[in-house]
Design an enzyme around this catalytic site. Sequence first.
Site, short mmCIF file in Angstrom:
data_model
loop_
_atom_site.label_atom_id
_atom_site.label_comp_id
_atom_site.label_asym_id
_atom_site.label_seq_id
_atom_site.Cartn_x
_atom_site.Cartn_y
_atom_site.Cartn_z
N THR A 13 55.00 6.05 7.41
CA THR A 13 55.76 7.17 7.98
C THR A 13 57.22 6.74 8.17
O THR A 13 57.51 5.56 8.41
CB THR A 13 55.16 7.65 9.32
OG1 THR A 13 55.37 6.66 10.32
CG2 THR A 13 53.69 7.98 9.18
N GLY A 14 58.11 7.72 8.04
CA GLY A 14 59.53 7.42 8.18
C GLY A 14 60.01 6.45 7.12
O GLY A 14 60.83 5.55 7.40
N SER A 17 64.08 6.13 4.90
CA SER A 17 65.26 5.29 5.14
C SER A 17 64.86 4.04 5.91
O SER A 17 63.69 3.89 6.29
CB SER A 17 66.34 6.06 5.93
OG SER A 17 65.85 6.37 7.22
N GLY A 18 65.80 3.16 6.11
CA GLY A 18 65.65 2.02 7.03
C GLY A 18 64.43 1.14 6.82
O GLY A 18 64.08 0.77 5.69
N GLY A 20 61.24 1.73 7.19
CA GLY A 20 60.13 2.32 6.44
C GLY A 20 60.36 2.24 4.94
O GLY A 20 59.43 1.96 4.17
N TYR A 155 63.66 5.11 25.40
CA TYR A 155 63.23 4.45 24.16
C TYR A 155 62.41 3.19 24.45
O TYR A 155 61.35 2.97 23.86
CB TYR A 155 64.46 4.11 23.31
CG TYR A 155 64.14 3.34 22.05
CD1 TYR A 155 63.35 3.90 21.04
CD2 TYR A 155 64.63 2.05 21.85
CE1 TYR A 155 63.05 3.20 19.89
CE2 TYR A 155 64.34 1.34 20.70
CZ TYR A 155 63.55 1.92 19.71
OH TYR A 155 63.25 1.21 18.57
N1 LIG Z 1 66.26 -0.86 13.30
C1 LIG Z 1 65.89 -1.56 14.37
O1 LIG Z 1 66.63 -2.46 14.84
C2 LIG Z 1 64.57 -1.29 15.02
C3 LIG Z 1 64.13 -2.23 15.97
C4 LIG Z 1 62.90 -2.03 16.60
C5 LIG Z 1 62.13 -0.93 16.26
N2 LIG Z 1 62.59 -0.03 15.34
C6 LIG Z 1 61.72 1.12 15.02
O2 LIG Z 1 61.58 1.20 13.62
C7 LIG Z 1 61.37 2.54 13.23
C8 LIG Z 1 62.29 2.87 12.07
O3 LIG Z 1 63.63 2.78 12.52
P1 LIG Z 1 64.88 2.58 11.53
O4 LIG Z 1 65.81 1.67 12.22
O5 LIG Z 1 64.42 2.28 10.18
O6 LIG Z 1 65.51 4.06 11.62
P2 LIG Z 1 65.94 5.12 10.52
O7 LIG Z 1 66.53 4.47 9.34
O8 LIG Z 1 66.75 6.13 11.27
O9 LIG Z 1 64.56 5.77 10.04
C9 LIG Z 1 63.81 6.63 10.86
C10 LIG Z 1 62.74 7.30 10.02
O10 LIG Z 1 61.90 8.08 10.88
C11 LIG Z 1 61.79 9.38 10.38
N3 LIG Z 1 61.62 10.33 11.48
C12 LIG Z 1 62.39 10.45 12.58
N4 LIG Z 1 61.93 11.46 13.35
C13 LIG Z 1 60.86 11.98 12.71
C14 LIG Z 1 59.96 13.03 13.00
N5 LIG Z 1 60.07 13.79 14.09
N6 LIG Z 1 58.96 13.29 12.12
C15 LIG Z 1 58.85 12.55 11.01
N7 LIG Z 1 59.65 11.55 10.68
C16 LIG Z 1 60.65 11.26 11.52
C17 LIG Z 1 63.06 9.63 9.60
O11 LIG Z 1 62.83 10.67 8.66
P3 LIG Z 1 64.04 11.60 8.08
O12 LIG Z 1 64.73 10.78 7.03
O13 LIG Z 1 63.40 12.76 7.49
O14 LIG Z 1 64.92 11.92 9.23
C18 LIG Z 1 63.30 8.26 8.98
O15 LIG Z 1 62.54 8.13 7.80
C19 LIG Z 1 61.59 3.40 14.46
O16 LIG Z 1 60.34 3.81 14.98
C20 LIG Z 1 62.29 2.47 15.44
O17 LIG Z 1 61.95 2.75 16.77
C21 LIG Z 1 63.79 -0.19 14.71
#
Ligand SMILES: NC(=O)c1ccc[n+]([C@@H]2O[C@H](COP(=O)([O-])OP(=O)(O)OC[C@H]3O[C@@H](n4cnc5c(N)ncnc54)[C@H](OP(=O)(O)O)[C@@H]3O)[C@@H](O)[C@H]2O)c1
Length: 266
Positions: A13-14, A17-18, A20, A155
Amino acid sequence: MDLHLTGKRALVTGASSGLGEAIAKAMAAEGADVVVHGRDRARAEAVAAAVRAAGGTAGTAIGDLTTDAGADATAEAALAGGPVDILVNNAGVYPSRTWDEATADDWRDLYETNVISVVRMIKRLLPAMRGRGWGRFIQIGGGLALQPGADLPDYNASLAARHNLTVSLARELKGSGITSNTVAPGAILVDTAQRHFTGLAAARGWGETWEEIERKVAEEVVPNDIGRMGRPEEIAAAVLYLSGPLADYVTGTTLRVDGGTVLGVH
Ligand SMILES: NC(=O)c1ccc[n+]([C@@H]2O[C@H](COP(=O)([O-])OP(=O)(O)OC[C@H]3O[C@@H](n4cnc5c(N)ncnc54)[C@H](OP(=O)(O)O)[C@@H]3O)[C@@H](O)[C@H]2O)c1
């Protein structure tokens, strides 16, 4: 090392980008058939196309996981291509809010997005996984679940809920052949995080170039033993390990990938 992922199907899921996206690409490179999920169809399709261009197998599933209808659509699209062996619950958001800024509604909405969405997907995929007697639930949590600061309180709490439900699910799955684990990243360099820290840089005097800013982030925001932010591929590597049969004896655990950001014994 062969992680034995060939022939497995994984829904990430997700993955538009990023983290995922990196996880989906790494899974596909190891031979898994991946389903790239996101809300934004064009972004999800672009990731799936990149996987296929690299020789992998990928489809897409689109849906807003904060609604039952969106979760239904996602599960149906994923299952249409075959059974799902591995669910990586990665989708989520991390809006930058202080205690003063975050309203009760913000807390509720974030819990819906970051926690209830995870539960929705687990409930939709668990029955078939039980029938097959093997499976993986991998939740992306985070160091802020274990070592929260003053900022992003809603968060932090949502991440803690992910860690907690992961362990409860592992206990529920006793003897089923299905495991449930958390991968807990530190601060990882994805576009969303880079935009966030670049936005703070001028006010905090962190410098102009991204290299200067990242160094300051590693010193002041997420001090750690490696001295930098993590990379998405480093999170994907942990997910790959937990996804395969080499990790059949690992359940209910939290695998931190944070350069030692979280201090103490967890
Ligand atoms: N980056 C970090 O430093 C970090 C650290 C710890 C944990 N995390 C966790 O890792 C996960 C991914 O984060 P990321 O940094 O890769 O962020 P990101 O690049 O902003 O990616 C977020 C992803 O989640 C999807 N998403 C958001 N809201 C959604 C919803 N309501 N329904 C379905 N999909 C949804 C987005 O889809 P769309 O493209 O369609 O918007 C996108 O694919 C998150 O859960 C975050 O809490 C990240």
